[in-house]
Design a protein around this motif. Structure first.
Motif, short mmCIF file in Angstrom:
data_model
loop_
_atom_site.label_atom_id
_atom_site.label_comp_id
_atom_site.label_asym_id
_atom_site.label_seq_id
_atom_site.Cartn_x
_atom_site.Cartn_y
_atom_site.Cartn_z
N GLU A 48 0.76 -1.15 -0.05
CA GLU A 48 0.03 0.03 0.12
C GLU A 48 0.72 1.31 0.08
OE1 GLU A 48 -3.56 2.12 2.75
OE2 GLU A 48 -2.68 0.16 3.15
N TRP A 49 1.91 1.25 0.74
CA TRP A 49 2.61 2.67 0.75
C TRP A 49 3.51 2.85 -0.64
CZ3 TRP A 49 8.05 2.50 -0.19
CH2 TRP A 49 8.76 1.37 -0.10
N PHE A 52 0.46 4.31 -2.56
CA PHE A 52 0.37 5.55 -2.03
C PHE A 52 1.45 6.57 -2.44
CE2 PHE A 52 -0.56 9.10 1.12
CZ PHE A 52 -2.04 9.29 0.80
N GLY A 53 2.66 6.22 -2.47
CA GLY A 53 3.74 6.92 -2.98
C GLY A 53 3.53 7.38 -4.50
#
Length: 143
Positions: A48-49, A52-53
Protein backbone atom coordinates in the motif's frame (compact mmCIF):
# COMPACT_ATOMS: atom_id res chain seq x y z
CA UNK A 1 8.12 28.37 -5.41
CA UNK A 2 8.67 24.81 -6.64
CA UNK A 3 9.29 23.52 -3.12
CA UNK A 4 6.21 25.30 -1.80
CA UNK A 5 4.10 23.95 -4.65
CA UNK A 6 5.44 20.48 -3.96
CA UNK A 7 4.48 20.76 -0.31
CA UNK A 8 0.99 21.93 -1.27
CA UNK A 9 0.60 19.01 -3.69
CA UNK A 10 1.91 16.58 -1.07
CA UNK A 11 -0.54 17.92 1.54
CA UNK A 12 -3.41 17.74 -0.93
CA UNK A 13 -2.51 14.21 -1.96
CA UNK A 14 -2.29 13.03 1.64
CA UNK A 15 -5.60 14.65 2.58
CA UNK A 16 -7.30 13.24 -0.53
CA UNK A 17 -5.98 9.77 0.31
CA UNK A 18 -7.08 9.96 3.95
CA UNK A 19 -10.49 11.22 2.85
CA UNK A 20 -11.02 8.33 0.42
CA UNK A 21 -9.67 5.76 2.88
CA UNK A 22 -12.18 7.03 5.44
CA UNK A 23 -15.03 6.92 2.92
CA UNK A 24 -14.08 3.36 1.98
CA UNK A 25 -14.03 2.35 5.66
CA UNK A 26 -17.41 3.99 6.31
CA UNK A 27 -19.29 2.98 3.17
CA UNK A 28 -17.51 -0.09 1.81
CA UNK A 29 -17.16 1.65 -1.56
CA UNK A 30 -13.66 0.81 -2.79
CA UNK A 31 -12.74 4.37 -3.74
CA UNK A 32 -9.40 4.28 -1.89
CA UNK A 33 -8.56 1.00 -3.61
CA UNK A 34 -9.34 2.70 -6.93
CA UNK A 35 -7.12 5.68 -6.04
CA UNK A 36 -4.12 3.45 -5.42
CA UNK A 37 -4.79 0.92 -8.14
CA UNK A 38 -1.99 0.45 -10.65
CA UNK A 39 -2.61 -3.24 -11.39
CA UNK A 40 -3.32 -2.50 -15.05
CA UNK A 41 0.24 -1.13 -15.38
CA UNK A 42 2.10 -3.36 -12.93
CA UNK A 43 0.44 -6.73 -12.43
CA UNK A 44 2.33 -7.87 -9.32
CA UNK A 45 0.83 -6.81 -5.99
CA UNK A 46 2.53 -3.77 -4.48
CA UNK A 47 2.52 -2.72 -0.84
CA UNK A 48 0.00 0.00 0.00
CA UNK A 49 2.77 2.47 0.85
CA UNK A 50 4.28 2.07 -2.65
CA UNK A 51 0.90 2.59 -4.31
CA UNK A 52 0.28 5.63 -2.10
CA UNK A 53 3.74 6.93 -3.05
CA UNK A 54 2.77 6.67 -6.73
CA UNK A 55 -0.39 8.66 -5.96
CA UNK A 56 1.72 11.32 -4.22
CA UNK A 57 4.15 11.36 -7.16
CA UNK A 58 1.20 12.59 -9.22
CA UNK A 59 -0.12 15.03 -6.60
CA UNK A 60 3.21 16.83 -6.05
CA UNK A 61 3.67 17.99 -9.67
CA UNK A 62 0.04 19.14 -9.71
CA UNK A 63 0.76 21.34 -6.67
CA UNK A 64 3.90 22.68 -8.32
CA UNK A 65 2.01 23.36 -11.54
CA UNK A 66 -0.73 25.16 -9.64
CA UNK A 67 1.73 27.56 -7.98
CA UNK A 68 3.73 28.15 -11.18
CA UNK A 69 0.63 28.84 -13.28
CA UNK A 70 -0.93 30.98 -10.55
CA UNK A 71 2.18 33.14 -10.31
CA UNK A 72 2.72 33.28 -14.08
CA UNK A 73 -0.87 34.47 -14.62
CA UNK A 74 -0.66 36.69 -11.52
CA UNK A 75 -3.83 35.19 -10.03
CA UNK A 76 -4.07 37.04 -6.75
CA UNK A 77 -7.79 36.84 -5.99
CA UNK A 78 -9.28 33.85 -4.25
CA UNK A 79 -11.83 33.49 -7.07
CA UNK A 80 -9.16 33.21 -9.77
CA UNK A 81 -7.08 30.79 -7.69
CA UNK A 82 -10.17 28.67 -7.05
CA UNK A 83 -11.01 28.60 -10.76
CA UNK A 84 -7.45 27.55 -11.57
CA UNK A 85 -7.47 24.82 -8.92
CA UNK A 86 -10.74 23.46 -10.31
CA UNK A 87 -9.45 23.63 -13.87
CA UNK A 88 -6.42 21.57 -12.86
CA UNK A 89 -8.32 19.14 -10.62
CA UNK A 90 -11.50 18.37 -12.56
CA UNK A 91 -9.69 16.28 -15.21
CA UNK A 92 -8.21 14.15 -12.40
CA UNK A 93 -11.74 13.62 -11.10
CA UNK A 94 -12.80 12.18 -14.43
CA UNK A 95 -9.96 9.63 -14.27
CA UNK A 96 -12.50 7.66 -12.20
CA UNK A 97 -13.94 6.22 -15.41
CA UNK A 98 -10.83 4.88 -17.19
CA UNK A 99 -9.36 3.72 -13.87
CA UNK A 100 -12.56 1.79 -13.09
CA UNK A 101 -12.61 0.23 -16.55
CA UNK A 102 -8.91 -0.74 -16.57
CA UNK A 103 -8.75 -2.10 -13.01
CA UNK A 104 -8.22 -5.77 -12.38
CA UNK A 105 -8.94 -5.34 -8.66
CA UNK A 106 -12.41 -5.12 -7.19
CA UNK A 107 -13.17 -1.40 -7.56
CA UNK A 108 -16.41 0.55 -8.05
CA UNK A 109 -18.20 0.25 -11.36
CA UNK A 110 -18.21 3.16 -13.78
CA UNK A 111 -21.97 3.24 -13.16
CA UNK A 112 -21.68 3.59 -9.37
CA UNK A 113 -22.94 7.14 -8.85
CA UNK A 114 -22.27 7.12 -5.09
CA UNK A 115 -18.67 6.06 -5.57
CA UNK A 116 -18.15 8.66 -8.28
CA UNK A 117 -19.73 11.29 -6.02
CA UNK A 118 -17.28 10.52 -3.22
CA UNK A 119 -14.41 10.42 -5.72
CA UNK A 120 -15.43 13.84 -7.07
CA UNK A 121 -15.84 15.22 -3.54
CA UNK A 122 -12.32 14.05 -2.65
CA UNK A 123 -10.90 15.79 -5.68
CA UNK A 124 -12.76 18.98 -4.77
CA UNK A 125 -11.12 18.72 -1.35
CA UNK A 126 -7.77 18.42 -3.15
CA UNK A 127 -8.58 21.60 -5.13
CA UNK A 128 -9.47 23.31 -1.85
CA UNK A 129 -6.12 22.34 -0.37
CA UNK A 130 -4.37 23.83 -3.42
CA UNK A 131 -6.20 27.12 -2.94
CA UNK A 132 -5.73 27.18 0.83
CA UNK A 133 -2.05 26.26 0.52
CA UNK A 134 -1.56 28.80 -2.24
CA UNK A 135 -3.14 31.48 -0.08
CA UNK A 136 -0.82 30.63 2.82
CA UNK A 137 2.21 30.66 0.50
CA UNK A 138 1.22 34.05 -0.91
CA UNK A 139 0.63 35.53 2.57
CA UNK A 140 3.91 34.17 3.94
CA UNK A 141 5.82 35.47 0.91
CA UNK A 142 4.37 38.96 1.38
CA UNK A 143 5.37 39.14 5.08
Amino acid sequence: MIARGGIIGLAGGIILGIFLKGIQALTGLKVYTLLLNVDFIYSKPLPEWVEFGIHLAVAVPIGIGFILIRDWLKFITLLKQSALALLITIPAGFLYFPLSILANKNVPSVYDIRAFGWWAAAHLVFAGVLVWGGWIVRRSASN
